[in-house]
Design an enzyme around this catalytic site. Structure first.
Site, PDB file in Angstrom:
ATOM      1  N   GLY A 203     -11.880   9.609   9.079  1.00 31.93           N
ATOM      2  CA  GLY A 203     -10.638   9.245   9.741  1.00 31.93           C
ATOM      3  C   GLY A 203      -9.724  10.441   9.851  1.00 31.93           C
TER       4      GLY A 203
ATOM      5  CG  HIS B 154      -6.496   7.529   3.984  1.00 32.72           C
ATOM      6  ND1 HIS B 154      -6.662   8.020   2.715  1.00 32.72           N
ATOM      7  CD2 HIS B 154      -6.222   8.599   4.773  1.00 32.72           C
ATOM      8  CE1 HIS B 154      -6.481   9.340   2.739  1.00 32.72           C
ATOM      9  NE2 HIS B 154      -6.222   9.713   3.969  1.00 32.72           N
ATOM     10  CD  GLU B 155      -7.172   8.504   8.470  1.00 28.86           C
ATOM     11  OE1 GLU B 155      -6.241   9.280   8.735  1.00 28.86           O
ATOM     12  OE2 GLU B 155      -8.062   8.785   7.642  1.00 28.86           O
TER      13      GLU B 155
ATOM     14  CB  CYS C  32      -6.685  12.910   2.205  1.00 25.16           C
ATOM     15  SG  CYS C  32      -5.629  13.250   3.616  1.00 25.16           S
TER      16      CYS C  32
ATOM     17  CG  HIS D 299      -2.356  10.284   6.974  1.00 24.62           C
ATOM     18  ND1 HIS D 299      -1.858  11.321   6.233  1.00 24.62           N
ATOM     19  CD2 HIS D 299      -3.677  10.207   6.666  1.00 24.62           C
ATOM     20  CE1 HIS D 299      -2.842  11.845   5.499  1.00 24.62           C
ATOM     21  NE2 HIS D 299      -3.951  11.177   5.735  1.00 24.62           N
TER      22      HIS D 299
ATOM     23  CD  GLN E 139      -5.054  13.626   8.035  1.00 28.39           C
ATOM     24  OE1 GLN E 139      -5.555  12.672   8.628  1.00 28.39           O
ATOM     25  NE2 GLN E 139      -5.657  14.222   7.031  1.00 28.39           N
TER      26      GLN E 139
HETATM   27 NI    NI Z   1      -5.826  11.487   4.956  1.00 32.09          NI
END
Ligand code: NI
Length: 154
Positions: free
Chosen positions: A46, A130-131, A88, A134, A51
């Site tokens: 992902g 998780h994404e 990550c 972010h 990011q």
């Molecule tokens: Ni991450």
């Protein structure tokens, strides 16, 4: 397509809240293509736009069959609980134990602007959470019950 630089922990862009995508244009499609290429090279499951330094609500998740493109994603259903390892691309060499829902349903838009509903279980459900975290400036280390340094230190 291009390989993008993955922002690492310590960069404040990872702690900012992302803005919704108002219009899906060519730049957004190029960003999605570049994010896919960047994630594949980094062997990730992902990747979220912050990011790669873009504060927009965009994420991609590889569910093992295809890479899902999620624009303005929202979790609409969470079921059961799983606890397991999480890592990550912005925190290389580390992982931690994180509790997440086992099954997650997401509503988002695809690059054509169509509304999509996607379901993920296990690792994919974990990646969805998780994404999406972010996109709100949250990292898994904020909620990990335990951190493990993979560098070999005991
Ligand atoms: Ni991450």
């Amino acid at each position: 397509m291009a390989i993008l630089n993955i922002v690492k922990i310590g960069d404040e862009v990872l702690r900012k809240k992302c803005r919704p995508v108002e219009r899906i244009d060519k730049r957004i499609c190029t960003l999605l293509d570049d994010m896919k290429e960047t994630m594949a090279l980094a062997s990730g499951v992902g990747l979220a736009a912050p990011q790669v330094g873009v504060l927009k609500r965009i994420a991609i998740v590889d569910n093992g069959k295809e890479v899902l493109e999620l624009i303005n994603p929202e979790i609409i259903k969470e079921e059961e609980v799983q606890e397991g390892y999480e890592a990550c691309l912005s925190l290389p060499g580390q992982c931690g134990i994180v509790k997440r829902p086992l099954k997650v349903t997401i509503k988002a838009k695809d690059r054509n602007g169509s509304e999509i509903t996607v379901f993920g279980e296990g690792l994919t459900a974990r990646a969805f959470c998780h994404e999406l975290d972010h996109l709100d400036g949250k990292l898994y280390i904020d909620i990990a019950s335990e951190m493990i340094d993979e560098s070999g230190a005991e």
